[in-house]
Design a protein around this motif. Structure first.
Motif, PDB file in Angstrom:
ATOM      1  N   LYS A 111      58.814  28.371  26.050  1.00 56.27           N
ATOM      2  CA  LYS A 111      58.454  28.184  24.635  1.00 56.27           C
ATOM      3  C   LYS A 111      56.933  28.280  24.473  1.00 56.27           C
ATOM      4  O   LYS A 111      56.430  28.933  23.555  1.00 56.27           O
ATOM      5  N   PHE A 112      56.206  27.647  25.382  1.00 62.55           N
ATOM      6  CA  PHE A 112      54.743  27.693  25.330  1.00 62.55           C
ATOM      7  C   PHE A 112      54.248  29.130  25.506  1.00 62.55           C
ATOM      8  O   PHE A 112      53.315  29.561  24.831  1.00 62.55           O
ATOM      9  N   PHE A 113      54.874  29.842  26.447  1.00 64.77           N
ATOM     10  CA  PHE A 113      54.458  31.233  26.696  1.00 64.77           C
ATOM     11  C   PHE A 113      54.670  32.089  25.446  1.00 64.77           C
ATOM     12  O   PHE A 113      53.789  32.842  25.036  1.00 64.77           O
ATOM     13  N   THR A 114      55.843  31.946  24.858  1.00 66.63           N
ATOM     14  CA  THR A 114      56.165  32.745  23.657  1.00 66.63           C
ATOM     15  C   THR A 114      55.185  32.441  22.530  1.00 66.63           C
ATOM     16  O   THR A 114      54.674  33.361  21.876  1.00 66.63           O
ATOM     17  N   ASN A 115      54.910  31.157  22.310  1.00 66.83           N
ATOM     18  CA  ASN A 115      53.972  30.771  21.234  1.00 66.83           C
ATOM     19  C   ASN A 115      52.577  31.355  21.481  1.00 66.83           C
ATOM     20  O   ASN A 115      51.951  31.886  20.558  1.00 66.83           O
ATOM     21  N   MET A 116      52.110  31.262  22.747  1.00 70.60           N
ATOM     22  CA  MET A 116      50.780  31.773  23.067  1.00 70.60           C
ATOM     23  C   MET A 116      50.738  33.296  22.911  1.00 70.60           C
ATOM     24  O   MET A 116      49.782  33.837  22.341  1.00 70.60           O
ATOM     25  N   LEU A 117      51.777  33.959  23.389  1.00 75.02           N
ATOM     26  CA  LEU A 117      51.823  35.426  23.316  1.00 75.02           C
ATOM     27  C   LEU A 117      51.784  35.903  21.868  1.00 75.02           C
ATOM     28  O   LEU A 117      50.988  36.782  21.515  1.00 75.02           O
ATOM     29  N   HIS A 118      52.613  35.301  21.024  1.00 72.85           N
ATOM     30  CA  HIS A 118      52.651  35.684  19.601  1.00 72.85           C
ATOM     31  C   HIS A 118      51.305  35.402  18.941  1.00 72.85           C
ATOM     32  O   HIS A 118      50.819  36.201  18.149  1.00 72.85           O
ATOM     33  N   LEU A 160      48.620  38.054  20.257  1.00 74.37           N
ATOM     34  CA  LEU A 160      48.830  39.422  19.761  1.00 74.37           C
ATOM     35  C   LEU A 160      48.659  39.530  18.247  1.00 74.37           C
ATOM     36  O   LEU A 160      48.422  40.619  17.729  1.00 74.37           O
ATOM     37  N   ARG A 161      48.748  38.409  17.546  1.00 74.57           N
ATOM     38  CA  ARG A 161      48.562  38.446  16.091  1.00 74.57           C
ATOM     39  C   ARG A 161      47.136  38.054  15.692  1.00 74.57           C
ATOM     40  O   ARG A 161      46.815  37.982  14.515  1.00 74.57           O
ATOM     41  N   ALA A 162      46.289  37.787  16.700  1.00 81.79           N
ATOM     42  CA  ALA A 162      44.894  37.405  16.397  1.00 81.79           C
ATOM     43  C   ALA A 162      44.126  38.626  15.882  1.00 81.79           C
ATOM     44  O   ALA A 162      44.436  39.758  16.256  1.00 81.79           O
ATOM     45  N   PRO A 163      43.126  38.413  15.027  1.00 86.46           N
ATOM     46  CA  PRO A 163      42.338  39.549  14.530  1.00 86.46           C
ATOM     47  C   PRO A 163      41.458  40.132  15.637  1.00 86.46           C
ATOM     48  O   PRO A 163      41.224  39.492  16.661  1.00 86.46           O
ATOM     49  N   MET A 164      40.943  41.362  15.412  1.00 88.04           N
ATOM     50  CA  MET A 164      40.120  42.032  16.428  1.00 88.04           C
ATOM     51  C   MET A 164      38.878  41.218  16.778  1.00 88.04           C
ATOM     52  O   MET A 164      38.398  41.268  17.908  1.00 88.04           O
ATOM     53  N   ALA A 165      38.345  40.459  15.804  1.00 92.59           N
ATOM     54  CA  ALA A 165      37.133  39.662  16.058  1.00 92.59           C
ATOM     55  C   ALA A 165      37.337  38.728  17.254  1.00 92.59           C
ATOM     56  O   ALA A 165      36.413  38.486  18.034  1.00 92.59           O
ATOM     57  N   PHE A 166      38.550  38.199  17.412  1.00 97.32           N
ATOM     58  CA  PHE A 166      38.864  37.302  18.529  1.00 97.32           C
ATOM     59  C   PHE A 166      38.719  38.044  19.863  1.00 97.32           C
ATOM     60  O   PHE A 166      38.127  37.532  20.816  1.00 97.32           O
ATOM     61  N   PHE A 167      39.254  39.274  19.942  1.00 97.17           N
ATOM     62  CA  PHE A 167      39.201  40.038  21.196  1.00 97.17           C
ATOM     63  C   PHE A 167      37.782  40.523  21.494  1.00 97.17           C
ATOM     64  O   PHE A 167      37.403  40.664  22.650  1.00 97.17           O
ATOM     65  N   TYR A 212      45.193  28.464  22.733  1.00 97.74           N
ATOM     66  CA  TYR A 212      45.430  29.864  22.368  1.00 97.74           C
ATOM     67  C   TYR A 212      46.787  30.064  21.689  1.00 97.74           C
ATOM     68  O   TYR A 212      47.220  31.191  21.498  1.00 97.74           O
ATOM     69  N   SER A 213      47.447  28.956  21.374  1.00100.93           N
ATOM     70  CA  SER A 213      48.740  29.065  20.677  1.00100.93           C
ATOM     71  C   SER A 213      48.579  28.873  19.177  1.00100.93           C
ATOM     72  O   SER A 213      49.539  29.030  18.424  1.00100.93           O
TER      73      SER A 213
END
Length: 1470
Positions: free
Chosen positions: A978-985, A988-995, A1199-1200
């Motif tokens: 559950k933690f992995f799924t939440n963090m992954l979503h 991947l939905r974070a804006p480009m500014a984060f990356f 990061y979740s």
């Protein structure tokens, strides 16, 4: 033993005396040197004084024993002469030892001689044996304590002290010079590693401080006041520093290579040599611990007998027993703490050495090896595999201790139960044999888990690196699904592994009960009487036996994991390296030319029959300018690689004379500031630096940053435009002041004006005298070359000057012709505009305030620009990693515990564990109560009934364990998922500014190491916390039921324990956090270095990068080492307190009058009390361990909950299926800024791009061109205004609906590992015929058909087996396949030659003739035939009209750009 010592000592002294006599005969003493030595004295340390005191004490005690023997004192030995001579020799030995220690001052020794240390070790063993024998006789014969016994006890204390000193080995002597400065005595050898290092508290600790870990006290006193920072963590000892360890490992590796005569020795041999000395010392402590831990079970029968026969026995023998119990516990505590600490320290040393080896290997890997081990996989080696190998080192002693512990247990059982002990032996081996199939299965599961994790990490690394492309192409969901499916495979193997672990736990928790049942049943069948004392001694032994048996699954699991990981690391370290002999480096005075290649044949893939370059003959004179051109994929970059030695040489010779500098085609920029990137390890020379910056056209860029050249660059140069990155790396090469320059397409990413400036000021200016080979697609840069090489199919098809090649008329003119036609189109438009030009009125000419000025530079960057944000944060884009401070929030624990089934399983798990403990205590209580106290006493029940009841209770407890272990496995893995799924979503939905502002290493660290903790450790660690608390409550209940007075001591001791824990936790927590944070920079630096390995090698900077890696390892090791030391500091103090409680309860039981307590139940209390220190330490250990591991949960939760982009789909605002139909783009008062507190990057953009038209967007580097494109794709959201496409506001629809309807060919082409088809059509929406059609249109059809696998042809990580031009063409293929109404070209043909560019422009104009095409370009001819041209300047619209209209005005910015380009390009036609 004593004779041997005396004999060796006499020989040693004779040798010394002979040496002195010879010296006096041959040399005369120089008086002046003696005089020079005056004033220098020696300062005695506490350690040295303690050594002298112990030696004298031992001499004194043995002398007293000799006097007693002379006076006819009683001895257990019947032969007086051997006893007398033995004690006499002891006196002589210790007298000589004292003299030897005293003489060390004269020779100024830093270490004690090995002979003394060996003697101290032997005397320690003799003292233990002597005291053990005395205690045995005292108990057996019920004798009184004699003076000799007290003397033996004193000897043991002194011997123990000397034993500790012998392990440390240092004298602690320091020399004093007249100015009162003291310095450590040197052993004569200077150590380069010690230079410039501050001394660590551990390194200068005294023996007592090492035993008690009190050298950590200053750190704790600081940690309790405030959260610790990295700078406040003390330095490592020299022997724990990465530099020392790396050097030491290299020496062992060299030794193994020489001994075995192999270039690739086994990793196991090297590791053995590397760890053996420290491992041997650990083994000694471990053996001492194992022996001391079995003293308790051995004495229990005697203790119960004493309590039963209290009337006839003196209380003295009871107190001797109590002292023996307590003494054994003290030795056990010290030995255990030291070997656990030593094992951790050894793990740290091995980890540092192996990480440095992996890093060095990464810098030397051949291209083929690099492709077979992608960066995600190698990062896994560093983070997960190295951790597993160090875990194996931790379990190393447990492996060999197991047979010793089992042997001791069987011996004790045999002493009490006679032949019945063989039943225990059979049962023990039966349980151990159960493990073999389970271990084999677990090993297979571990291999599969690692394989699955590798694949997931590989995909994660690739996705993070290509995040911008994924967002622009609207592939978010597809790649999310890909990661989830890879995780599903990993999850399935994790579940199988944890399920097996649960079964294993049941077997081993039930093992003591099973073994005891078999043993007691065997005794019953053999007719051996089971008294309470014997039963309790057996039960205590079985509890001790539980430790090795329970550790066995862990040990076997760790062996399985360690073996798999070691093999993986070994296979990586054995991979093929870059050919060292590929290039011959010739001194300048021995070779006329700079470069000579004779009959060169090269290939990237040795196994493949086809070669990359063939028949290469090349001689380059000093100072020559060599241009390399040719079509895409013709071997231009490979030619440079063969000069660098990067490509495998199959035959021929390559000779180089002079140093070299290299500029790769894809810019490689390091995280750090601009100056660091340019200096690249060289000293800062202001004059040279300013000259370099000017020549590389970077002056204006640096002026625009408030921090100038100290502005921080994001990961992979993310916040710089393509042109800026290219110029920075050209400046890096120029500053090196090398002899040979290899430039791979250096002008592709810069605009016409900057390209001209670079060529004139840099190539033909500052590098005028240098040998330069440059690859270029721009024909205008060819005429200046002394030699032009035209590459075709891996061969030099033509070579000569520009004029010579034009005359040859073979193929060169195709490239030139394409360029000429492009230039003609510009000149035609320009001239036609001039002829129709009409005078303009004043007010018309003044409409553009900037038109008369030179096109100004701007404060923005064209790439996803965060440069303004930098200025606000003092030049820092990548901020330090987020670090929570203070107590880990209850919400973190609550979140973890309630993720699955709202936490309903937690009380069930606790209930199951409590039931197990109650049933365990009940079964032992039953056996103690039901068994008769002596052989003569009749049992209360029949032995069969007693055993049957015991069996039923044992089965019940085993079922409870099965339930607990299964629930923990289920709940733990479900929570981790559950933690992995939440963090992954969330990521991947974070804006480009984060990356842009988050290094990939930080995200990978959470997805790899932290996720591993959640998958395999977190739930088990929390389970252990509950288990150890429940166990200690059971133990205290049993002890207090016998003597409630124990509570009087236990309550205050518990309060002190809690205080210690509260004192410890703030420091340990911050150390664990710092350790976690410092792990990411190692991975990040490694990933960055791997990506730029070719550049690092070209500049010969391997050593500098290796040293940077060593420094990062030390930054991680410092908090980690002090964290594990802090845990031992706490455990040692808690063990002492629990030993005090145990000692008090023993004294209480001896003191209480007979009849007050039942001897059998008192024995049971002692049985449980023996483990009190282990249990108390395990509670704290488990709580602290769980808290440290909980930091991983905290980091994943960070990061979740990241700020998310706009929704992918908004149901109420879904655009029509055929939208956009026309493709009209309308910008209304558009303003863009990157953060609320920053100024706008695009200001008041108002214009309309008509549908089905071609619109060119031009402007100087940094004018806001790419920002406009990103606004169109909503990579950045408008602050004000709107963008309408076919009258639909794009900010109101979902991101997926918007991005999936647009096409883009980005500036930096991205390819993913997989196949050609998967790269063109990741969503699998099109048929093979459509894909082939797209490939043919983008000029790649023939290339793909030539490959055996056709569309399934492999693409390696980042598309490294394709040239930059081919990658760009494949991106065009994606757009052709998508057939969107709107196509955006963001400098899409920068890496392509003019001929191919011409073809592509033609294809685009044909395929997209009825579509909207927006082109951002540096090559002016790509926009000259556009319907409209938008000129941007300083984030505003400077001009917007048809090319013809703009060219009518000579003062227009567009005219100036055209003029620059045409003047530069016409130079070769004259």
């Amino acid at each position: 033993m004593q004779l041997s010592f005396l004999g060796i000592l006499v020989l040693h002294f004779l040798q010394k005396i002979m040496g002195q006599i010879c010296k006096q005969r041959t040399t005369f003493t120089d008086q002046s040197t003696e005089n020079n030595g005056t004033g220098i004295g020696t300062q005695f340390s506490t350690l040295y004084k303690t050594t002298i005191a112990c030696c004298l004490l031992l001499m004194g005690t043995h002398f007293i024993v000799v006097l007693l023997l002379v006076n006819g004192s009683f001895t257990y030995c019947n032969h007086k002469v051997p006893t007398f001579s033995s004690e006499g020799m002891q006196v002589v030995s210790w007298a000589l030892s004292s003299v030897a220690v005293y003489r060390l001052v004269n020779i100024k020794s830093i270490k004690f001689p090995w002979l003394l240390r060996a003697w101290w070790l032997c005397s320690f063993i003799l003292s233990i044996i002597s005291v053990a024998v005395d205690t045995y006789f005292q108990i057996t014969y019920h004798g009184q304590l004699r003076l000799q016994d007290y003397s033996d006890f004193l000897s043991l204390l002194a011997s123990t002290c000397l034993f500790g000193i012998s392990i440390q080995g240092k004298t602690g002597l320091t020399s004093t010079v007249p100015d009162s400065i003291t310095e450590p005595l040197l052993s004569g050898k200077g150590d380069k590693h010690t230079e410039g290092r501050q001394q660590s508290p551990y390194g200068k600790a005294t023996l007592l401080q090492l035993i008690t870990f009190s050298w950590l006290n200053p750190l704790f006193s600081l940690g309790i006041k405030k959260p610790l920072d990295q700078e406040e963590v003390p330095a490592l000892d020299i022997k724990d520093s990465a530099e020392y360890l790396s050097h030491s490992y290299d020496e062992r590796l060299k030794h193994v290579k020489e001994r075995d005569g192999t270039t690739n020795p086994e990793i196991y041999k090297t590791i053995y040599l590397f760890i053996r000395k420290k491992a041997a010392i650990n083994a000694m402590f471990a053996a001492l611990y194992a022996v001391a831990s079995y003293v308790g079970p051995y004495l229990i029968n005697d203790f119960v007998n004493f309590l039963t026969e209290k009337k006839t026995r003196s209380s003295g023998s009871g107190y001797i027993l109590a002292v023996a119990f307590l003494g054994a516990k003290m030795v056990e505590t010290i030995a255990q703490r030291q070997w656990i600490f030593g094992a951790r320290q050894l793990g740290l040393r091995l980890r540092a050495a192996l990480i440095s080896q992996i890093f060095k290997k990464g810098l030397h890997l051949s291209s083929q090896s690099h492709q077979s081990h992608n960066s995600g996989e190698v990062i896994n080696y560093m983070s997960v595999d190295i951790q597993r190998i160090t875990d194996f080192i931790w379990y190393l002693n447990i492996i060999w201790m197991m047979p010793i512990q089992i042997s001791l247990a069987i011996y004790i059982l045999h002493t009490n139960l006679g032949m019945g002990s063989f039943g225990a032996l059979v049962a023990t081996f039966g349980v151990l044999l159960c493990n073999i199939p389970m271990t084999n299965l677990q090993k297979r599961y571990q291999s599969r888990i690692m394989e699955a994790k590798d694949n997931r990490m590989k995909a994660t690394t690739e996705i993070l690196r290509s995040m911008k492309t994924i967002k622009l192409q609207a592939w978010d969901s597809q790649f999310l699904h890909k990661l989830e499916s890879l995780r599903k495979i990993e999850y399935d193997w994790l579940w199988k592994s944890l399920r097996l672990f649960a079964i294993g736990s049941t077997v081993f928790w039930g093992a003591p009960s099973f073994i005891s049942v078999v043993t007691f049943w065997a005794c019953m069948l053999m007719g051996i009487d089971l008294t309470a004392g014997r039963v309790l001694s057996a039960l205590a032994t079985f509890r001790m036996l539980q430790d090795p048996i329970f550790n066995l699954p862990d040990v076997l699991n760790v062996i399985a994991q360690g073996k798999v990981s070691a093999d993986r690391v070994a296979s990586y370290l054995m991979e093929e390296e870059i050919q060292q002999d590929a290039i011959e480096h010739i001194p300048k005075d021995q070779m006329e030319n700079s470069i000579e290649i004779e009959n060169g044949k090269f290939g990237w893939n040795i196994e493949s029959s086809s070669t990359t370059l063939d028949g290469i003959h090349l001689k380059v004179r000093r100072g020559m300018k060599v241009a390399i051109c040719g079509a895409v994929g013709s071997g231009k970059s490979s030619l440079l690689s063969c000069i660098l030695g990067e490509i495998q040489k199959l035959s021929g010779t390559v000779k180089i004379s002079g140093t070299k500098a290299y500029v790769p085609q894809s810019p490689w920029i390091l995280t750090g500031n601009i100056r660091e990137n340019i200096l690249f390890g060289n000293a800062f020379d202001k004059v040279k630096y300013d000259k370099t910056v000017k020549a590389c056209a970077l002056e204006k860029d640096l002026e625009l940053f408030s921090s100038g050249d100290l502005t921080e660059i994001g990961e992979r140069g993310i916040n710089m435009s393509g042109g800026q990155k290219q110029r920075i790396q050209i400046a890096r090469a120029v500053y090196q002041d090398a002899d040979i320059y290899l430039l791979d397409d250096p002008f592709s990413a810069v605009d016409a004006h900057t390209g001209t400036q670079l060529f004139e000021d840099c190539m033909m200016g500052i590098l005028k005298e240098k040998t330069t080979l440059y690859v270029t697609h721009q024909v205008e840069f060819l005429p200046a070359a002394d030699l032009i090489l035209v590459m075709q199919d891996g061969k030099i098809a033509q070579a000569g000057s520009f004029e010579e090649l034009l005359k040859q008329n073979i193929g060169f003119e195709v490239l030139v012709g394409a360029h000429s036609r492009a230039l003609e189109s510009i000149l035609t438009v320009e001239n036609s505009s001039r002829t129709t030009q009409t005078p303009t009125s004043d007010n018309e000419s003044s409409t553009d305030s900037t038109s008369n000025a030179k096109l100004p530079q701007t404060r923005q960057k064209s790439e996803h620009n965060l440069s303004i944000e930098i200025t606000e944060k003092e030049g820092k884009l990548v901020q330090d990693e987020e670090r929570e401070k203070g107590v880990i929030g209850k919400e973190v624990y609550w979140s973890y515990l309630t993720t699955v089934k709202a936490g309903m399983l937690v009380p069930v798990i606790i209930l199951a564990q409590s039931s197990f403990q109650v049933l365990q205590v009940a079964s032992n209580y039953w056996m103690a109560w039901a068994s008769p106290p002596t052989i003569e006493t009749e049992p209360k029940f029949g032995i069969k009934f007693i055993l049957l009841t015991y069996i039923l209770l044992a089965i019940g407890s085993s079922l409870c364990v099965l339930l607990r272990a299964s629930l923990i496995a289920v709940a733990g893995l479900a929570t981790a998922q559950k933690f992995f799924t939440n963090m992954l979503h969330s990521i991947l939905r974070a804006p480009m500014a984060f990356f842009d502002s988050t290094p990939t290493g930080r995200i990978l660290n959470r997805a790899s190491t932290d996720q591993s903790v959640l998958d395999l450790e977190m739930a088990i660690k929390l389970g252990w916390c509950a288990l150890s608390i429940i166990q200690i409550l059971g133990t205290i209940a049993v002890m207090s039921q016998v003597a409630w007075e124990v509570f009087i001591v236990f309550i205050p001791v518990t309060a002190v324990c809690i205080w210690y824990q509260q004192y410890y936790i703030p420091t340990a927590r911050e150390l664990a956090r710092l350790s976690g944070i410092q792990r990411a920079p190692i991975l990040h630096h490694f990933a960055e270095s791997l990506a730029g390995a070719a550049t690092i090698r070209a500049f010969d900077q391997q050593e500098r990068f290796s040293n940077a890696n060593l420094s990062l390892i030390d930054n991680h090791s410092r908090p980690w080492f002090h964290n594990v030391s802090a845990m031992e500091w706490l455990s040692f103090r808690l063990n002492l307190l629990s030993n005090f409680v145990f000692g008090f309860s023993l004294v209480l039981l001896v003191t209480l009058p007979e009849g007050v307590i039942n001897p059998s139940i008192a024995g049971l209390a002692v049985t449980y009390g023996i483990n009190l220190n282990v249990l108390q330490a395990s509670i704290i250990w488990n709580i602290c361990n769980a808290e440290n591991k909980m930091i991983s949960v905290e980091r994943i939760l960070q990061y979740s909950n990241l700020t998310s982009e706009a929704p992918l789909v908004i149901e109420e605002y879904k655009p029509p299926i055929n939208w956009p139909q026309v493709g009209t783009i309308c910008f209304k008062n558009l303003q863009i800024r990157y953060a609320e507190h920053l100024p706008s990057v695009l200001k008041n953009i108002n214009c309309t791009f008509p549908g089905k038209n071609k619109v060119g967007v031009v402007g100087r580097t940094g004018s806001g061109k790419s920002t406009l494109i990103q606004a169109l794709f909503r990579i950045v959201e408008p602050r004000e205004g709107s963008i309408l496409i076919d009258d639909l506001d794009i900010c109101k629809i979902g991101l997926h609906d918007l991005r999936s309807r647009l096409s883009i060919i980005p500036q930096e082409p991205t390819m993913f590992e997989g196949t050609v088809r998967g790269n063109l059509d990741p969503l699998e929406q099109y048929s093979d015929s459509d894909v082939w059609e797209a490939l043919d249109k983008c000029q790649l059809g023939d290339l793909v058909r030539a490959k055996e696998e056709k569309l399934e042809a492999s693409v390696t990580e980042n598309g490294e087996n394709w040239s930059a031009g081919q990658r760009q063409l494949l991106c065009l293929g994606r757009a052709l396949l998508k057939k969107s109404r709107i196509l955006v070209l963001d400098e899409a043909t920068a890496s392509i030659d003019s001929a191919t560019d011409g073809v592509i422009q033609k294809i685009i104009s044909q395929e997209f003739k009825d579509r909207t095409v927006v082109t951002v370009a540096h090559r002016i001819h790509t926009v000259i035939d556009s319907d409209l041209v938008l000129v941007l300047s300083d984030g505003r619209i400077a001009e917007y009209d048809t090319p013809a209209k703009l060219l009518e005005r000579e003062d227009s910015l567009f005219s100036k750009l055209i003029k620059e380009y045409s003047m530069r390009s016409q130079s070769f036609n004259r």
